[in-house]
Design an enzyme around this catalytic site. Structure first.
Site, PDB file in Angstrom:
ATOM      1  CB  CYS A 189      12.000  10.159   4.121  1.00 36.79           C
ATOM      2  SG  CYS A 189      12.107   8.520   5.165  1.00 36.79           S
ATOM      3  NE  ARG A 219       8.653  12.081  -0.472  1.00 39.02           N
ATOM      4  CZ  ARG A 219       8.463  11.737  -1.816  1.00 39.02           C
ATOM      5  NH1 ARG A 219       7.970  12.630  -2.503  1.00 39.02           N
ATOM      6  NH2 ARG A 219       9.159  10.780  -2.020  1.00 39.02           N
ATOM      7  CD1 TRP A 234       5.495   6.634   7.464  1.00 39.87           C
ATOM      8  CD2 TRP A 234       6.954   5.226   6.440  1.00 39.87           C
ATOM      9  NE1 TRP A 234       5.025   5.564   7.515  1.00 39.87           N
ATOM     10  CE2 TRP A 234       5.784   4.458   6.998  1.00 39.87           C
ATOM     11  CE3 TRP A 234       7.989   4.361   6.061  1.00 39.87           C
ATOM     12  CZ2 TRP A 234       5.248   3.074   6.850  1.00 39.87           C
ATOM     13  CZ3 TRP A 234       7.478   3.043   5.862  1.00 39.87           C
ATOM     14  CH2 TRP A 234       6.289   2.492   6.032  1.00 39.87           C
ATOM     15  CG  ASN A 294      12.645   8.624   0.063  1.00 39.99           C
ATOM     16  OD1 ASN A 294      12.026   7.955   0.831  1.00 39.99           O
ATOM     17  ND2 ASN A 294      12.105   9.068  -1.252  1.00 39.99           N
ATOM     18  N   GLY A 295      14.433   5.945   1.102  1.00 40.25           N
ATOM     19  CA  GLY A 295      14.495   4.804   0.404  1.00 40.25           C
ATOM     20  C   GLY A 295      15.188   3.879   1.495  1.00 40.25           C
ATOM     21  CD  GLU A 318     -11.333   4.175  -0.458  1.00 37.07           C
ATOM     22  OE1 GLU A 318     -10.374   3.587  -0.292  1.00 37.07           O
ATOM     23  OE2 GLU A 318     -10.826   5.450   0.049  1.00 37.07           O
ATOM     24  CE  LYS A 367      -9.741   6.900   2.907  1.00 36.93           C
ATOM     25  NZ  LYS A 367      -9.277   6.557   1.402  1.00 36.93           N
ATOM     26  CD  GLU A 399      -6.415   5.619   4.949  1.00 42.04           C
ATOM     27  OE1 GLU A 399      -7.074   5.940   4.011  1.00 42.04           O
ATOM     28  OE2 GLU A 399      -4.916   5.280   4.673  1.00 42.04           O
ATOM     29  CG  HIS A 428     -19.936 -18.088   1.395  1.00 35.49           C
ATOM     30  ND1 HIS A 428     -20.562 -19.459   1.410  1.00 35.49           N
ATOM     31  CD2 HIS A 428     -20.568 -17.291   0.808  1.00 35.49           C
ATOM     32  CE1 HIS A 428     -21.306 -19.396   0.239  1.00 35.49           C
ATOM     33  NE2 HIS A 428     -21.556 -18.168  -0.237  1.00 35.49           N
ATOM     34  CE  LYS A 468      -2.142  12.067  -0.201  1.00 31.08           C
ATOM     35  NZ  LYS A 468      -3.618  11.467  -0.273  1.00 31.08           N
TER      36      LYS A 468
HETATM   37  C1  AGP Z   1      -5.419   6.116   1.000  1.00 35.87           C
HETATM   38  O1  AGP Z   1      -6.452   6.538   1.970  1.00 35.87           O
HETATM   39  C2  AGP Z   1      -4.175   5.530   1.379  1.00 35.87           C
HETATM   40  N1  AGP Z   1      -3.670   6.358   2.404  1.00 35.87           N
HETATM   41  C3  AGP Z   1      -3.229   4.526   0.688  1.00 35.87           C
HETATM   42  O2  AGP Z   1      -4.255   3.462   0.409  1.00 35.87           O
HETATM   43  C4  AGP Z   1      -2.931   5.079  -0.834  1.00 35.87           C
HETATM   44  O3  AGP Z   1      -4.130   4.840  -1.577  1.00 35.87           O
HETATM   45  C5  AGP Z   1      -1.995   4.039  -1.452  1.00 35.87           C
HETATM   46  O4  AGP Z   1      -0.856   4.088  -0.642  1.00 35.87           O
HETATM   47  C6  AGP Z   1      -1.859   4.217  -2.811  1.00 35.87           C
HETATM   48  O5  AGP Z   1      -1.132   5.573  -3.004  1.00 35.87           O
HETATM   49  P1  AGP Z   1      -0.928   6.132  -4.478  1.00 35.87           P
HETATM   50  O6  AGP Z   1      -2.363   6.340  -4.801  1.00 35.87           O
HETATM   51  O7  AGP Z   1      -0.147   7.331  -4.272  1.00 35.87           O
HETATM   52  O8  AGP Z   1      -0.329   5.105  -5.415  1.00 35.87           O
END
Ligand code: AGP
Length: 611
Positions: free
Chosen positions: A2, A27, A74, A98-99, A483, A487, A490, A506, A606
């Site tokens: 958060c 966050r 969050w 936060n935590g 990746e 993308k 998400e 396989h 994020k």
């Molecule tokens: C990326 O699109 C994601 N939102 C997520 O996987 C991110 O890369 C991951 O949480 C790691 O974050 P960081 O690079 O800030 O450690």
């Protein structure tokens, strides 16, 4: 996970709290809230969902106080509704947290047994009760805070205000970052420097277990033993910038288009354009490790950063001829890794605050291993805790889906692999020169690749109707397939999986039918023929393949792919930096086509600062 902010000033703080929360929304955005001391009493204004909902309510509330705390959430414990929104209050106390408090159930039961009534399902409310309990027993606010945090197990960054204490704000941290901002006659608390950056350039990074007591004109910091300690004041750059989409519809699209610049800045930190050498940056903290002592590389990261690390593992082995492994941080820590003293433990993180990655770093540090980080936020916890920082200079990334940070990570990791290879004699001077030239071409070739935007938007119309999408790649393009799938998942919420092309037969080939698009990442390299055989295996089963390749690769594929996207020709080892761009553009266009919330996808944040 958060965002928290606190302001102690002579002026009304409510609107500034909301302004700061806007920078922290990356966050988490399940709910937001502020608490101030109006006429001595705690007043809270909270709203579920995005900050915009809170903004209207705060304006209507006409809060006058010069002390207040704010939070963007969050959700971990308890539904994302207004009741569970921070700040939480008990008696005279309001807190933002936060935590995760791991022992909150035990604490709550004990507090309830002592007659305390809880309003929320959160772990955080426990903290407000513990502090208020101390006050009702006659402790000073400082002692009530210190006693409360000693009872907490887990991770916390806290900002606290107390009814009747107009010139007081307190904070504490353990496991989650917290900074004090020192202003002129004002004090701030923030979950990162970005939160307080627009208000002051003087910050103090609290250390693990620290608590602080702030007044407008003074501050005291206490360590875990409750002793007063001094922590240095750091001057930070004006980082208030960049919360601006410019002419772009979304931050993600802006950040995709910033990649020529962000790659260029990052490459310039490693490549000497005149000498055509590739080395570690010689800025403070950049090169503080002895490459001669490295005979193994262990990469640890999460999500997109992990995929950058996975690509780098190929590079370390191919280019530097050093054994390299990449691990997901949340698994690494618990698999009791066996690491030799000559292992370089390399952490990759955009934010530098990811809890899983930080925990893995703690483990390596506790074993006395050499640590380094490829990190985008130079003031982050990870950047401050490792032996050496290999920076990415992507600039602030706002879109939750990482794009420019990823390509900057690839540029930095590739440079480190080349530098290590050179050091170990695996890369000749001529090869280094060729690498340096190819690296310097990346920004231009990235610009070329971005011209695929219109074609990807066209392909996205069909792709957005798919229920499932498969992504395939071989060798260093396999992490790009992973990746690409991440993308799409998400931001468009379409189910997508990445596989190594050779693994398809396989099992996953059973999923291939005419309704499941297959995106193959296969720029021409020595494995192209094998990839094209896999493409045929899909096409004969009526699978529609979208092939991302160089012009040569597309010609070799003949009529089998349903669609093709041509990326510029280049050294295949460096091609992932380009090949990922159409994958980003595709995911973006599909999300837009589906009307999804591109920059703030559901359930995500994020920066993931909880385990
Ligand atoms: C990326 O699109 C994601 N939102 C997520 O996987 C991110 O890369 C991951 O949480 C790691 O974050 P960081 O690079 O800030 O450690």
């Amino acid at each position: 996970m958060c965002g928290i902010i606190g302001i102690l000033s002579d002026e009304p703080v409510a609107l500034r709290l909301v302004e700061a929360l806007r920078r922290l929304e990356y966050r988490g955005y399940d709910s937001a809230g502020v608490a101030t001391l109006e006429a001595g009493g705690v007043t809270r204004v909270r709203a579920p969902g995005k900050l915009i909902n809170l903004d209207d309510k705060v304006r209507a509330a006409r809060l006058e106080s010069g002390v207040g705390v704010g939070h963007t959430r969050w959700a971990t414990h308890g539904e994302a509704n207004e009741i569970n929104a921070h700040p939480h209050a008990s008696g005279r106390v309001a807190i933002v947290h936060n935590g995760i408090i791991e022992n909150f159930r035990d604490l709550r039961l004990a507090l309830e047994a002592r007659g305390r009534r809880f309003d929320t399902q959160t772990d955080s409310e426990t903290i407000a009760h513990l502090i208020d309990e101390g006050l009702t027993e006659g402790l000073t606010p400082r002692d009530a805070l210190l006693r409360a945090v000693r009872q907490l197990k887990g991770a916390y960054a806290l900002a606290v205000i107390v009814e009747g204490e107009e010139d007081l704000m307190m904070g504490a941290r353990q496991g989650s970052p917290l900074v004090i901002g020192v202003g002129r006659g004002e004090m701030f608390l923030g979950s990162d420097a970005l939160a307080v950056g627009p208000f002051t350039s003087q910050v103090i990074y609290l250390e693990e277990g620290d608590a602080c007591v702030l007044h407008r004109g003074s501050r005291s910091i206490f360590n875990t033993a409750g002793e007063e300690v001094q922590r240095p004041v750091t001057q930070i750059d004006a980082i208030a910038a960049a919360v601006d989409k410019g002419n772009y519809r979304h931050f993600m699209l802006k950040e995709i288009h910033e990649q020529p610049d962000s790659a260029s800045r990052t490459i310039a930190a490693y490549v000497d354009a005149i000498e055509e050498t590739v080395g570690l940056p010689d800025r403070p903290g950049g090169g503080a490790i002895d490459l001669a002592k490295v005979d193994r590389v262990q990469i640890v990261a999460c999500g997109t950063a992990y995929y950058a690390g996975l690509a780098a593992a190929y590079w370390f082995e191919r280019i530097a001829r050093v054994p390299a492994t990449a691990d997901i941080a949340s698994e690494f820590r618990y698999r009791s890794p066996v690491l030799s003293p000559t292992t370089l433990c390399l952490f990759v993180s955009q934010s530098g605050e990811t809890a899983d990655t930080r925990a893995a770093l703690d483990l390596c540090r506790s074993q006395g291993l050499t640590t380094a980080a490829v990190v985008n936020v130079p003031t982050s916890s990870i950047a401050r805790e490792v032996d050496a920082v290999f920076p990415t200079l992507a600039g602030t990334e706002i879109g939750v889906a990482s794009t420019k940070a990823f390509t900057a990570q690839l540029c930095a990791l590739l440079s480190v692999a080349i530098a290590l290879g050179r050091h170990r004699g695996a890369v000749s001077r001529d090869r280094e020169r060729a690498f340096a030239r190819s690296m310097m071409e990346r920004p231009r070739l990235l610009s070329e690749t971005l011209k695929l935007e219109a074609e990807t938007a066209d392909i996205a119309i069909d792709l957005s109707r798919a229920r499932d999408v498969l992504y395939l790649g071989r060798g260093v393009f396999y992490p790009m397939a992973l990746e690409g799938a991440l993308k799409l998942k998400e931001i468009s919420y379409i189910h997508a999986e990445g596989y190594a092309s050779g693994e398809l037969k396989h099992g996953p080939i059973a999923l291939v039918d005419d309704a499941t698009p297959v995106i193959m990442v296969a720029p021409a390299d020595e494995l192209l023929d094998k990839s094209l055989s896999n493409l045929e295996e899909v096409a004969t089963r009526r699978g529609k393949v979208i092939l991302i390749s160089t012009a040569d690769g597309v010609t070799s594929a003949g009529p089998s792919p349903a669609r093709t996207l041509v990326v510029p020709d280049c050294d295949p080892l460096l091609a992932p930096i380009l090949a990922v761009v159409p994958l980003q553009l595709l995911a973006y266009a599909v999300a837009v086509e589906k009307g999804a919330d591109v920059d703030q996808p559901r359930n995500l944040a994020k920066s993931v600062t909880v385990e």
